[in-house]
Design a protein around this motif. Sequence first.
Motif, PDB file in Angstrom:
ATOM      1  N   LYS B 279      21.449  45.385 -32.263  1.00  0.00           N
ATOM      2  CA  LYS B 279      20.450  44.056 -32.972  1.00  0.00           C
ATOM      3  C   LYS B 279      20.068  44.618 -34.311  1.00  0.00           C
ATOM      4  O   LYS B 279      19.776  45.517 -34.463  1.00  0.00           O
ATOM      5  N   ILE B 280      19.840  43.437 -34.949  1.00  0.00           N
ATOM      6  CA  ILE B 280      19.486  43.515 -36.168  1.00  0.00           C
ATOM      7  C   ILE B 280      18.239  42.468 -36.396  1.00  0.00           C
ATOM      8  O   ILE B 280      18.393  41.377 -36.063  1.00  0.00           O
ATOM      9  N   ILE B 281      17.052  43.109 -37.033  1.00  0.00           N
ATOM     10  CA  ILE B 281      15.989  41.969 -37.212  1.00  0.00           C
ATOM     11  C   ILE B 281      15.781  42.087 -38.593  1.00  0.00           C
ATOM     12  O   ILE B 281      15.569  43.129 -39.312  1.00  0.00           O
ATOM     13  N   LEU B 282      15.638  40.788 -39.409  1.00  0.00           N
ATOM     14  CA  LEU B 282      15.334  40.822 -40.665  1.00  0.00           C
ATOM     15  C   LEU B 282      14.063  40.266 -40.687  1.00  0.00           C
ATOM     16  O   LEU B 282      13.784  39.170 -40.066  1.00  0.00           O
ATOM     17  N   THR B 283      13.081  41.027 -41.093  1.00  0.00           N
ATOM     18  CA  THR B 283      11.643  40.358 -41.278  1.00  0.00           C
ATOM     19  C   THR B 283      11.187  39.593 -42.415  1.00  0.00           C
ATOM     20  O   THR B 283      11.620  39.735 -43.568  1.00  0.00           O
ATOM     21  N   ARG B 284      10.494  38.722 -42.279  1.00  0.00           N
ATOM     22  CA  ARG B 284       9.756  37.849 -43.378  1.00  0.00           C
ATOM     23  C   ARG B 284      10.623  37.152 -44.232  1.00  0.00           C
ATOM     24  O   ARG B 284      10.687  37.230 -45.502  1.00  0.00           O
ATOM     25  N   VAL B 285      11.928  36.605 -43.701  1.00  0.00           N
ATOM     26  CA  VAL B 285      12.660  35.742 -44.485  1.00  0.00           C
ATOM     27  C   VAL B 285      12.023  34.481 -44.757  1.00  0.00           C
ATOM     28  O   VAL B 285      11.517  34.156 -43.905  1.00  0.00           O
ATOM     29  N   PRO B 286      12.277  33.874 -46.036  1.00  0.00           N
ATOM     30  CA  PRO B 286      11.530  32.513 -46.270  1.00  0.00           C
ATOM     31  C   PRO B 286      11.967  31.658 -45.654  1.00  0.00           C
ATOM     32  O   PRO B 286      13.404  31.290 -45.410  1.00  0.00           O
ATOM     33  N   GLU B 344      18.531  38.384 -52.717  1.00  0.00           N
ATOM     34  CA  GLU B 344      18.995  37.028 -52.578  1.00  0.00           C
ATOM     35  C   GLU B 344      18.626  36.459 -51.260  1.00  0.00           C
ATOM     36  O   GLU B 344      18.242  34.925 -51.275  1.00  0.00           O
ATOM     37  N   ILE B 345      18.571  36.985 -50.221  1.00  0.00           N
ATOM     38  CA  ILE B 345      18.123  36.877 -48.650  1.00  0.00           C
ATOM     39  C   ILE B 345      16.519  36.756 -49.048  1.00  0.00           C
ATOM     40  O   ILE B 345      15.666  35.633 -48.389  1.00  0.00           O
ATOM     41  N   GLY B 346      15.964  37.721 -49.625  1.00  0.00           N
ATOM     42  CA  GLY B 346      14.560  37.642 -49.771  1.00  0.00           C
ATOM     43  C   GLY B 346      13.838  38.235 -48.424  1.00  0.00           C
ATOM     44  O   GLY B 346      12.568  37.760 -48.225  1.00  0.00           O
ATOM     45  N   PHE B 347      14.412  38.966 -47.716  1.00  0.00           N
ATOM     46  CA  PHE B 347      13.813  39.778 -46.473  1.00  0.00           C
ATOM     47  C   PHE B 347      12.962  40.773 -46.972  1.00  0.00           C
ATOM     48  O   PHE B 347      13.126  41.369 -47.988  1.00  0.00           O
ATOM     49  N   ASN B 348      11.868  41.271 -45.784  1.00  0.00           N
ATOM     50  CA  ASN B 348      10.978  42.378 -45.998  1.00  0.00           C
ATOM     51  C   ASN B 348      11.661  43.482 -45.798  1.00  0.00           C
ATOM     52  O   ASN B 348      11.762  44.624 -46.350  1.00  0.00           O
ATOM     53  N   ARG B 349      12.041  43.524 -44.279  1.00  0.00           N
ATOM     54  CA  ARG B 349      12.492  44.825 -43.763  1.00  0.00           C
ATOM     55  C   ARG B 349      13.749  44.759 -42.995  1.00  0.00           C
ATOM     56  O   ARG B 349      13.862  43.403 -42.372  1.00  0.00           O
ATOM     57  N   ILE B 350      14.523  45.597 -42.666  1.00  0.00           N
ATOM     58  CA  ILE B 350      15.742  45.645 -41.830  1.00  0.00           C
ATOM     59  C   ILE B 350      15.357  46.596 -40.579  1.00  0.00           C
ATOM     60  O   ILE B 350      15.221  47.567 -40.880  1.00  0.00           O
ATOM     61  N   ILE B 351      15.431  45.984 -39.355  1.00  0.00           N
ATOM     62  CA  ILE B 351      14.962  46.908 -38.180  1.00  0.00           C
ATOM     63  C   ILE B 351      16.274  46.717 -37.317  1.00  0.00           C
ATOM     64  O   ILE B 351      17.012  45.641 -37.187  1.00  0.00           O
ATOM     65  N   THR B 352      17.110  47.701 -37.007  1.00  0.00           N
ATOM     66  CA  THR B 352      18.075  48.116 -36.178  1.00  0.00           C
ATOM     67  C   THR B 352      18.070  48.605 -35.067  1.00  0.00           C
ATOM     68  O   THR B 352      17.079  49.480 -34.814  1.00  0.00           O
TER      69      THR B 352
END
Lengths: 426, 426
Positions: B279-286, B344-352
Amino acid sequence: MARIVMKFGGTSMAGTERIRRVANIVRRQQAAGHEVAVVVSAMAGETDRLVNFCREANAMYDPAEYDVVVASGEQVTSGLLALTLQSLGCKARSWLGWQMPMKTVEAHSKARVESIDAPEMIAALERGEIAVIPGFQGVSAEGRIATLGRGGSDTSAVAVAAAIGADRCDIYTDVDGVYTTDPRIVAKARKQKAVTYEEMLELASVGAKVLQTRSVGLAMKEGVRVQVLSSFIDDDATPADEFPGTLIVSDEEMDQILKDSDMERQHVTGIAHDKNEAKIILTRVPDKPGAVAHIFEPLAGASINVDMIIQNVGRDKGETDVTFTVPQADLARAQALLEDKRSEIGFNRIITDDHIAKISVVGVGMKSHAGVASTMFKALADRGINIQAITTSEIKVSVIIDEDETELAVRVLHTAYGLDASDEAA
Amino acid sequence: MARIVMKFGGTSMAGTERIRRVANIVRRQQAAGHEVAVVVSAMAGETDRLVNFCREANAMYDPAEYDVVVASGEQVTSGLLALTLQSLGCKARSWLGWQMPMKTVEAHSKARVESIDAPEMIAALERGEIAVIPGFQGVSAEGRIATLGRGGSDTSAVAVAAAIGADRCDIYTDVDGVYTTDPRIVAKARKQKAVTYEEMLELASVGAKVLQTRSVGLAMKEGVRVQVLSSFIDDDATPADEFPGTLIVSDEEMDQILKDSDMERQHVTGIAHDKNEAKIILTRVPDKPGAVAHIFEPLAGASINVDMIIQNVGRDKGETDVTFTVPQADLARAQALLEDKRSEIGFNRIITDDHIAKISVVGVGMKSHAGVASTMFKALADRGINIQAITTSEIKVSVIIDEDETELAVRVLHTAYGLDASDEAA
């Protein structure tokens, strides 16, 4: 720039490390400016493994399916060599027997090459692509895989060389050329610069196991120049354009080579020995027309290859002793067949002896030189070696002797014909 | 009399002894009066051996040459099975991919079957000859060997069955059918008499490794009836014409099978689990148009297969958390690609998290029955199993949970949907 076929045997292809070595040798030829097609055997041991599978599956195996199984060994090495060449930066692709196509005729598992019509492959060669060809395999008129028989990769290589009009067919093997005799027996044996097709044919068929006999016959028929050389040469020590091995050429080219190197043609170029024959004597066979046919017909029918045949006058009038040789492996079968036909043939006894050796002296030079045979007989007699049978051809004299005297006979003859390495300078 | 395709995997073909066992099963079908074509895999371990050779030869291997090498494994077993069938008195021959021919399109090493035009092979079947076909291999438009990708022999079998209009395609494997769930986890798992193509597709793609997904899709498209059954059945115990395994059929035939056996369709027919996802979570994507595309385009470009995608409302306005799953093996690569595109994507953190499992309940019956999903959520909640993500399709509900809870979840759900073997009698 030349067009060259290179052929590598199973020992050279045994594993990816050795294939990389082969790829480097091939790349070096291409780098020297040549167009290169490579014919490869299966990895050493692989064909035996596949043949055993077939035997386990079906002792009376269907040759067409046998061919499907055993041809896979060369398919694998051709793909792997193409991949390895690519990894070295060469353009390369494999051309399977059915892709070229290499059309064959006659029986599966011992097919003969009929024709190779390979415009696409030739176009690829001209574009600088290395063609990698699995040896031993072609395609039958029915579109099925047909193999050429064990050792058939040499024949594949010569057939490809003829089809693409190659300037030379280099057969890489575990020996570095054709010697005057077996170097394991005679330390003074010399590597030959060149031999003629006819000489090589006689040498191959009498036990000098360098090339498959059929491949030499095909080379002679098609006029393909062959070179036998070692796959263990030091890549960087020899310029790619030299001939480190032994050339196998026509009589005319041989003359030229001798002239260029200011040498005279020797009467005898090689001495071969063969311990795989056995002798059969049938005593007191009726000395009448047709008697001999009764002996050899059943053997031919059973595909037993009879080599020397000598008919001796017997002790009694109207009877004769017939002596001949067969491969040792077929001796028991031949004996059983003859016993079955005893009344028909009308012989008295069968005497067999598998403790014999055939010693042959070979040389195109003996065509124009008398006394080669008598030199042989005298040299052997001087050392007390008893000759049991003699046959001769235009360029060969063979004798049967006791197997225990093989090495002695070969050494004695090597000296008698002036072939010892120290004689060269003389 | 029927026309039947039988397919045997690598375990069944591992060595001549096992091939003889297969030959006996095949002969039995023929003796029952059927026309039989057999599709075979390479001996177990052989394809891995060949793939390793390719990797050693050239890490960046040319797929066309890779195919030449790896296709040889099935060539060997097809020849050996034909030989073995002949030894049992059957007429049989092998039909290689280029001989049938089985024409393929698209990339080497992952080719798709385009067409099989096999009039000669069909004529041979009609003469009572067993056709033995190497799986996994076809021939490209350029006349080169093209393989279908690992596990492609199932697809070969279904393609052949479609091409020759077979009544059934029997896939012999090391399990004796399709179960309601993994019997190693749930002792009360039941073997199914039949499942529909759609169910099998979902079950195959979510980790019930019985059939290659592609082969099921092809069977559905071509309407090929498939049976999954064990190659270790006792030959003499089951009549050749019974269906000892699980049939995979159309919705309509399923209706008929249920009617014939006086059974009702169950809402859920199977429960699958898959521990190979991460699982991958990208936080705070615009939270704006195009943002999601920026995430998944680079992954698609790198052939990373994204499965579940869930977009959560984030804590802050105008931002969102995006959760998705990828194969565990691709996790590091996916993470690196996303880091590259961070700005480019503008996320804050990657959580895996690679310590997850996907649990899926599958059943065509849920199309016409509400409450399947809520039963799942309640059953898991009752045992304190936390659901991290949910996706649904028409005939499937999948959830992501902690990997440690996989077995518990499967057992709980198997009971909740009334699938336990003891329930059958109820």
